[in-house]
Design an enzyme around this catalytic site. Structure first.
Site: not given
Length: 443
Positions: A154, A365, A422
């Site tokens: 991320s 995601d 994610h």
């Protein structure tokens, strides 16, 4: 292995008087600059080798910015123990020496003596990282020649880019003795505008919104783009948050980290701003919010664990309270939040003897969705752009199961990972093996 474990514990004892759990480890603070103290937690590999330095050193970075690697990355994703405090089958410690790093400073167990010491830009974060690693190598000179890899998830993937640039710069200047070989950007916040603009098309193609929902989300996303293009970066970040609210409205709160599930948004939007809700949701970036009282069956509460047993075992100062998030860190980086780091990737790829640059993405995601990643990848300006464009896209087979696809040229790779949101290492550890082996030869 018994003698090997004794050796590691002996080495650890030079710096550590206690530890959490039975896995060989080291931990401590590095004073990276005035008023700023960064915490790391190293787990030595349990691989069947004569010496742990025969395996690479991997740094794991959490997202946010402000998410704690020592808590989330360690216990929720790839550390030696999971949240039931049992050994994790797919821990990376089986193959690598792993550092969980609480950064930017102010995150997790890391702390500042005054808010003015928090970082405001990605480059400031990178400079702090170099200081952290310089302090780490001073304590552990045996790692100086060991291959170093930075894996960031991320916002951690965004941080990894500038960290690599600054580390290579320090290596070439001779101010640090390290052996950086590659970075990996997992579902990373590399080009935020691209990501935000592709939420609506992805949700529409998946059947999760109708045309009215598409129009609502895309209108909000275009406004975030307009504000960014005009240099109104703080306002663009606020509009990004408004775009998330449009997604929640149109999908009845789809999970931004896995579009097949629903996200629990526990805050009343009448009392909290869209920015506050989005900030807190993104920092926690897990299957649930680790600071809450909610736990899944058989699991301990991470907040309680870190602030009690772990804090005591690691000798953390009493004035430091661990959190899975740091609002102060996120807020301080608000102006930098929507800025891309694609130029930094181009610089890494243009270097003589370039490091490996890996991009991997889970196909479920939303917040750092694959379509948004492909946009900036296809625009990269580097000598291998045409070669990458024409390179074959190959399947990833693990135990006779199709786990995704990969494409590579020169020192750049892209991995599409199936059945993952994610956090790919947690969601699909079998697909994870592919990009770990490609970069490090282990996995």
């Amino acid at each position: 292995m018994w003698l090997y474990s004794i050796l590691i514990l002996t080495i650890c004892s030079q710096y550590v008087t206690a530890q959490f759990g039975t896995f060989p480890q080291d931990f401590g603070y590095v004073n990276i600059r005035e008023g700023a103290h960064m915490f790391y937690w190293l787990f030595y590999t349990t691989a069947d080798v004569e010496n742990y330095t025969q395996r690479p050193l991997v740094v794991w970075l959490q997202g946010g910015p402000g998410g704690s690697s020592t808590g989330i990355g360690n216990f929720e994703i790839l550390g030696p123990l999971d949240l039931t405090l049992q050994e994790r089958n797919h821990t990376w410690v089986k193959n690598f020496n792993v550092i969980f790093l609480d950064n930017p400073v102010g995150t997790g167990f890391s702390y500042v003596e005054d808010p003015r010491f928090l970082t405001k830009t990605n480059d400031e974060i990178a400079l702090d990282f170099v200081e952290l690693m310089r302090g780490f190598y001073n304590r552990h000179p045996e790692f100086r020649g060991v291959e170093l890899y930075i894996y960031g998830q991320s916002y951690g993937g965004k941080m990894a880019v500038d960290m690599a640039l600054r580390m290579r710069e320090a290596e070439q200047a001779g101010t640090i003795q390290s052996n950086l070989k590659g970075i990996a950007m997992g579902n990373a916040w590399i080009h935020p505008v691209d990501a935000t603009l592709t939420w609506a098309p992805l949700l529409l193609a998946a059947g999760l919104i109708d045309q009215a929902g598409y129009n609502d989300i895309q209108t909000a996303a275009r406004e975030a783009e307009r504000l960014f293009n005009e240099g109104l970066y703080v306002e663009s970040t606020a509009q990004w948050a408004n775009t998330q609210q449009a997604v929640f409205r149109s999908t009845t709160s789809v999970d931004f980290y896995n579009i097949l599930t629903k996200m629990h948004v526990p805050w009343n939007p009448d009392t909290r701003t869209a920015y506050e809700i989005s900030r807190d949701m993104m920092i926690r970036n897990g299957p649930y919010f680790s600071n809450s009282s909610y736990t899944r069956q058989g699991e301990v509460n991470l907040y309680d664990l870190m602030n009690n047993e772990v804090k005591e075992a690691l000798g953390i100062p009493s004035h430091v309270t661990w959190g899975s998030l740091s609002n102060a860190v996120f807020d301080t980086l608000r102006e930098d939040f929507m800025k891309p780091v694609t130029e930094g990737i181009e610089k890494l790829l243009a270097q003589e003897n370039p490091i490996i640059v890996t991009k991997y993405n889970g196909n479920l995601d939303l917040i750092c969705d694959t379509p948004g990643q492909i946009l900036w990848v296809d625009r990269l300006n580097w000598h291998g752009a045409e070669g990458y464009k024409n390179a074959p896209r190959n399947p990833i087979w693990e135990d006779n199961r199709l786990e995704g696809y990969y494409k590579s040229y020169g020192s750049f790779r892209f991995f599409w990972i199936n059945d993952a949101g994610h956090s790919v290492p947690r969601d699909n550890p079998y697909g994870t093996r592919a990009f770990l082996r490609d970069m490090t030869s282990y996995g």
